[in-house]
Design a protein around this motif. Structure first.
Motif, PDB file in Angstrom:
ATOM      1  N   LYS A 130       6.112  18.156   7.640  1.00 10.64           N
ATOM      2  CA  LYS A 130       4.930  18.427   6.840  1.00 10.64           C
ATOM      3  C   LYS A 130       4.282  17.103   6.431  1.00 10.64           C
ATOM      4  O   LYS A 130       4.969  16.184   5.983  1.00 10.64           O
ATOM      5  N   PRO A 131       2.967  16.974   6.570  1.00 14.66           N
ATOM      6  CA  PRO A 131       2.294  15.705   6.261  1.00 14.66           C
ATOM      7  C   PRO A 131       2.450  15.321   4.780  1.00 14.66           C
ATOM      8  O   PRO A 131       2.367  16.175   3.896  1.00 14.66           O
ATOM      9  N   PHE A 132       2.647  14.031   4.548  1.00 14.06           N
ATOM     10  CA  PHE A 132       2.854  13.526   3.196  1.00 14.06           C
ATOM     11  C   PHE A 132       1.641  13.805   2.314  1.00 14.06           C
ATOM     12  O   PHE A 132       1.777  14.252   1.174  1.00 14.06           O
ATOM     13  N   ASP A 133       0.430  13.522   2.855  1.00 10.82           N
ATOM     14  CA  ASP A 133      -0.761  13.690   2.025  1.00 10.82           C
ATOM     15  C   ASP A 133      -0.980  15.149   1.636  1.00 10.82           C
ATOM     16  O   ASP A 133      -1.437  15.451   0.533  1.00 10.82           O
ATOM     17  N   GLN A 134      -0.610  16.070   2.523  1.00 10.28           N
ATOM     18  CA  GLN A 134      -0.757  17.491   2.205  1.00 10.28           C
ATOM     19  C   GLN A 134       0.197  17.901   1.087  1.00 10.28           C
ATOM     20  O   GLN A 134      -0.175  18.607   0.146  1.00 10.28           O
ATOM     21  N   LEU A 135       1.438  17.435   1.189  1.00 11.54           N
ATOM     22  CA  LEU A 135       2.426  17.742   0.145  1.00 11.54           C
ATOM     23  C   LEU A 135       2.013  17.137  -1.202  1.00 11.54           C
ATOM     24  O   LEU A 135       2.220  17.748  -2.255  1.00 11.54           O
ATOM     25  N   ALA A 136       1.433  15.947  -1.156  1.00 14.39           N
ATOM     26  CA  ALA A 136       0.988  15.307  -2.395  1.00 14.39           C
ATOM     27  C   ALA A 136      -0.082  16.146  -3.071  1.00 14.39           C
ATOM     28  O   ALA A 136      -0.053  16.355  -4.293  1.00 14.39           O
ATOM     29  N   ARG A 137      -1.042  16.635  -2.291  1.00 12.60           N
ATOM     30  CA  ARG A 137      -2.110  17.455  -2.867  1.00 12.60           C
ATOM     31  C   ARG A 137      -1.572  18.774  -3.435  1.00 12.60           C
ATOM     32  O   ARG A 137      -2.080  19.293  -4.431  1.00 12.60           O
ATOM     33  N   HIS A 154       0.875  -1.173   0.000  1.00 17.02           N
ATOM     34  CA  HIS A 154       0.000   0.000   0.000  1.00 17.02           C
ATOM     35  C   HIS A 154       0.912   1.223   0.000  1.00 17.02           C
ATOM     36  O   HIS A 154       1.521   1.555   1.014  1.00 17.02           O
ATOM     37  N   ALA A 155       1.019   1.884  -1.137  1.00 21.34           N
ATOM     38  CA  ALA A 155       1.999   2.963  -1.296  1.00 21.34           C
ATOM     39  C   ALA A 155       1.331   4.295  -1.602  1.00 21.34           C
ATOM     40  O   ALA A 155       0.193   4.366  -2.068  1.00 21.34           O
ATOM     41  N   ARG A 156       2.099   5.353  -1.318  1.00 19.62           N
ATOM     42  CA  ARG A 156       1.764   6.717  -1.729  1.00 19.62           C
ATOM     43  C   ARG A 156       2.963   7.279  -2.470  1.00 19.62           C
ATOM     44  O   ARG A 156       4.097   6.824  -2.259  1.00 19.62           O
ATOM     45  N   HIS A 157       2.740   8.271  -3.300  1.00 21.10           N
ATOM     46  CA  HIS A 157       3.886   8.918  -3.928  1.00 21.10           C
ATOM     47  C   HIS A 157       3.558  10.366  -4.268  1.00 21.10           C
ATOM     48  O   HIS A 157       2.392  10.768  -4.344  1.00 21.10           O
ATOM     49  N   ILE A 158       4.618  11.119  -4.449  1.00 22.83           N
ATOM     50  CA  ILE A 158       4.523  12.496  -4.918  1.00 22.83           C
ATOM     51  C   ILE A 158       5.380  12.580  -6.167  1.00 22.83           C
ATOM     52  O   ILE A 158       6.578  12.269  -6.127  1.00 22.83           O
ATOM     53  N   LEU A 159       4.789  12.961  -7.292  1.00 23.04           N
ATOM     54  CA  LEU A 159       5.488  13.024  -8.570  1.00 23.04           C
ATOM     55  C   LEU A 159       5.748  14.484  -8.938  1.00 23.04           C
ATOM     56  O   LEU A 159       4.829  15.299  -8.967  1.00 23.04           O
ATOM     57  N   VAL A 160       7.024  14.781  -9.216  1.00 29.16           N
ATOM     58  CA  VAL A 160       7.412  16.137  -9.629  1.00 29.16           C
ATOM     59  C   VAL A 160       8.310  16.051 -10.855  1.00 29.16           C
ATOM     60  O   VAL A 160       8.750  14.973 -11.244  1.00 29.16           O
ATOM     61  N   LYS A 161       8.595  17.216 -11.457  1.00 33.24           N
ATOM     62  CA  LYS A 161       9.355  17.239 -12.710  1.00 33.24           C
ATOM     63  C   LYS A 161      10.852  17.042 -12.515  1.00 33.24           C
ATOM     64  O   LYS A 161      11.521  16.409 -13.324  1.00 33.24           O
ATOM     65  N   THR A 162      11.426  17.611 -11.483  1.00 27.60           N
ATOM     66  CA  THR A 162      12.891  17.631 -11.348  1.00 27.60           C
ATOM     67  C   THR A 162      13.362  16.978 -10.058  1.00 27.60           C
ATOM     68  O   THR A 162      12.603  16.846  -9.088  1.00 27.60           O
ATOM     69  N   GLU A 163      14.617  16.596 -10.066  1.00 24.94           N
ATOM     70  CA  GLU A 163      15.220  16.011  -8.867  1.00 24.94           C
ATOM     71  C   GLU A 163      15.266  17.035  -7.745  1.00 24.94           C
ATOM     72  O   GLU A 163      15.052  16.696  -6.573  1.00 24.94           O
ATOM     73  N   ALA A 164      15.525  18.290  -8.095  1.00 25.13           N
ATOM     74  CA  ALA A 164      15.582  19.345  -7.080  1.00 25.13           C
ATOM     75  C   ALA A 164      14.244  19.491  -6.365  1.00 25.13           C
ATOM     76  O   ALA A 164      14.196  19.650  -5.131  1.00 25.13           O
ATOM     77  N   GLU A 165      13.147  19.435  -7.134  1.00 21.93           N
ATOM     78  CA  GLU A 165      11.816  19.533  -6.518  1.00 21.93           C
ATOM     79  C   GLU A 165      11.565  18.336  -5.599  1.00 21.93           C
ATOM     80  O   GLU A 165      10.978  18.484  -4.514  1.00 21.93           O
ATOM     81  N   ALA A 166      11.998  17.158  -6.023  1.00 24.29           N
ATOM     82  CA  ALA A 166      11.802  15.962  -5.206  1.00 24.29           C
ATOM     83  C   ALA A 166      12.598  16.059  -3.915  1.00 24.29           C
ATOM     84  O   ALA A 166      12.103  15.684  -2.833  1.00 24.29           O
ATOM     85  N   LYS A 167      13.824  16.572  -3.988  1.00 25.67           N
ATOM     86  CA  LYS A 167      14.640  16.739  -2.777  1.00 25.67           C
ATOM     87  C   LYS A 167      13.997  17.745  -1.837  1.00 25.67           C
ATOM     88  O   LYS A 167      14.051  17.581  -0.602  1.00 25.67           O
ATOM     89  N   ALA A 168      13.376  18.765  -2.402  1.00 27.26           N
ATOM     90  CA  ALA A 168      12.700  19.763  -1.571  1.00 27.26           C
ATOM     91  C   ALA A 168      11.511  19.132  -0.848  1.00 27.26           C
ATOM     92  O   ALA A 168      11.228  19.466   0.315  1.00 27.26           O
ATOM     93  N   VAL A 169      10.804  18.246  -1.521  1.00 29.30           N
ATOM     94  CA  VAL A 169       9.686  17.544  -0.896  1.00 29.30           C
ATOM     95  C   VAL A 169      10.181  16.680   0.262  1.00 29.30           C
ATOM     96  O   VAL A 169       9.582  16.664   1.350  1.00 29.30           O
ATOM     97  N   ILE A 170      11.278  15.951   0.031  1.00 26.76           N
ATOM     98  CA  ILE A 170      11.839  15.099   1.089  1.00 26.76           C
ATOM     99  C   ILE A 170      12.246  15.936   2.293  1.00 26.76           C
ATOM    100  O   ILE A 170      12.013  15.561   3.460  1.00 26.76           O
ATOM    101  N   GLU A 171      12.827  17.096   2.047  1.00 28.13           N
ATOM    102  CA  GLU A 171      13.238  17.981   3.131  1.00 28.13           C
ATOM    103  C   GLU A 171      12.022  18.484   3.916  1.00 28.13           C
ATOM    104  O   GLU A 171      12.046  18.554   5.152  1.00 28.13           O
ATOM    105  N   ALA A 172      10.956  18.824   3.199  1.00 25.72           N
ATOM    106  CA  ALA A 172       9.731  19.274   3.865  1.00 25.72           C
ATOM    107  C   ALA A 172       9.139  18.168   4.738  1.00 25.72           C
ATOM    108  O   ALA A 172       8.621  18.421   5.841  1.00 25.72           O
ATOM    109  N   LEU A 173       9.241  16.949   4.262  1.00 22.80           N
ATOM    110  CA  LEU A 173       8.746  15.822   5.054  1.00 22.80           C
ATOM    111  C   LEU A 173       9.582  15.650   6.324  1.00 22.80           C
ATOM    112  O   LEU A 173       9.034  15.361   7.405  1.00 22.80           O
ATOM    113  N   ARG A 174      10.881  15.837   6.214  1.00 21.09           N
ATOM    114  CA  ARG A 174      11.759  15.723   7.387  1.00 21.09           C
ATOM    115  C   ARG A 174      11.432  16.775   8.441  1.00 21.09           C
ATOM    116  O   ARG A 174      11.614  16.562   9.634  1.00 21.09           O
ATOM    117  N   LYS A 175      10.922  17.888   7.958  1.00 24.03           N
ATOM    118  CA  LYS A 175      10.571  18.976   8.877  1.00 24.03           C
ATOM    119  C   LYS A 175       9.173  18.822   9.463  1.00 24.03           C
ATOM    120  O   LYS A 175       8.717  19.675  10.219  1.00 24.03           O
TER     121      LYS A 175
END
Length: 252
Positions: A149-156, A126-147
């Motif tokens: 921020k809820p995964f489902d909110q970032l996905a939306r 049972h997986a979730r994911h967040i799809l973005v265009k660039t590696e930089a955007e994906a790294k920013a998402v990972i950083e926000a999660l570390r801080k």
């Protein structure tokens, strides 16, 4: 296709024939064909039984005409008849063997247990994911999660996947093989609740993946597989029966 054409030809022939008397066809002959159809897995309706009777009537009329012409005395007919008799008796021998050697519940259970033991453990994710265009955007998402921020909110907010973003990136339950290679590989390396520490690149873009849960799929119950198991065991026994006859006759 050939059998269908033959049947259609017979039906057309009986419809247009000028014979005075309609032959009487015994119920045993009709039942014999019905059993043959049922053995092939066909469901025989009353309408199909009537069709069988009509085809036998037509065949009987053609037989009578052939006998008047002496066709039943030809070598070709004799050879064909001998082959048909041989095949009919062979089928009777197989049915008799099956009646005398029914598949028991204990044999079904033993075969089921053997097959289940050979089945590899199948996992569903049972997986979730967040799809973005660039590696930089994906790294920013990972950083926000570390801080925090809820995964489902970032996905939306961030995900480019229209099929899952409104549900917080939820992809539901699936086999890892259902996903593209890099995605599935990364998913199987996660523990429950874990998020990929680095972005995952696929042909669709860059993914941040979260594993909500994992489960091992159980084998189907015995009752669900019973018809297939009965057929498998029965066919194996018939094959062995035939092999034994060939061995006794010295046939390789």
């Amino acid at each position: 296709m050939r059998k269908t054409l033959v049947a259609a030809s017979l039906m057309a022939a009986v419809a247009g024939s000028s014979f005075a008397a309609v032959p009487t066809i015994s119920q045993a002959r009709i039942d014999a064909i019905v059993r043959s159809l049922q053995a092939q897995g066909q469901q025989v309706t009353p309408q199909q039984r009537e069709m069988v009777r009509n085809q036998l009537v037509t065949a009987e009329l053609l037989k009578q005409d052939a006998e008047k012409k002496g066709l039943d005395k030809t070598p070709e007919f004799r050879a064909e008849l001998e082959n048909m008799q041989t095949m009919a008796l062979a089928n009777q021998a197989i049915r008799d063997f099956q009646r005398r050697n029914p598949v028991t519940d204990s044999q079904l259970k033993a075969e089921y247990d053997r097959l289940v033991a050979q089945m590899p453990a199948k996992k569903s994710y049972h997986a979730r994911h967040i799809l973005v265009k660039t590696e930089a955007e994906a790294k920013a998402v990972i950083e926000a999660l570390r801080k925090g921020k809820p995964f489902d909110q970032l996905a939306r907010e961030k995900s480019l996947d229209p099929g899952s973003k409104a549900n917080g990136g939820d992809l539901g339950w699936a086999d890892a093989a259902n996903f593209v290679g890099p995605f599935g590989d990364a998913l199987t390396k996660l523990s429950k609740g874990q998020v990929t520490s680095t972005p995952v690149k696929t042909e669709f873009g860059w993914h941040v993946i979260k594993l909500d849960d994992v489960r091992t799929e159980s084998a189907p119950p015995l009752e669900a597989l019973k018809p297939q198991l009965e057929q498998k065991i029965g066919q194996e026994r018939v094959d062995q029966y035939i092999s034994d006859l060939k061995a006794k006759a010295g046939v390789k």
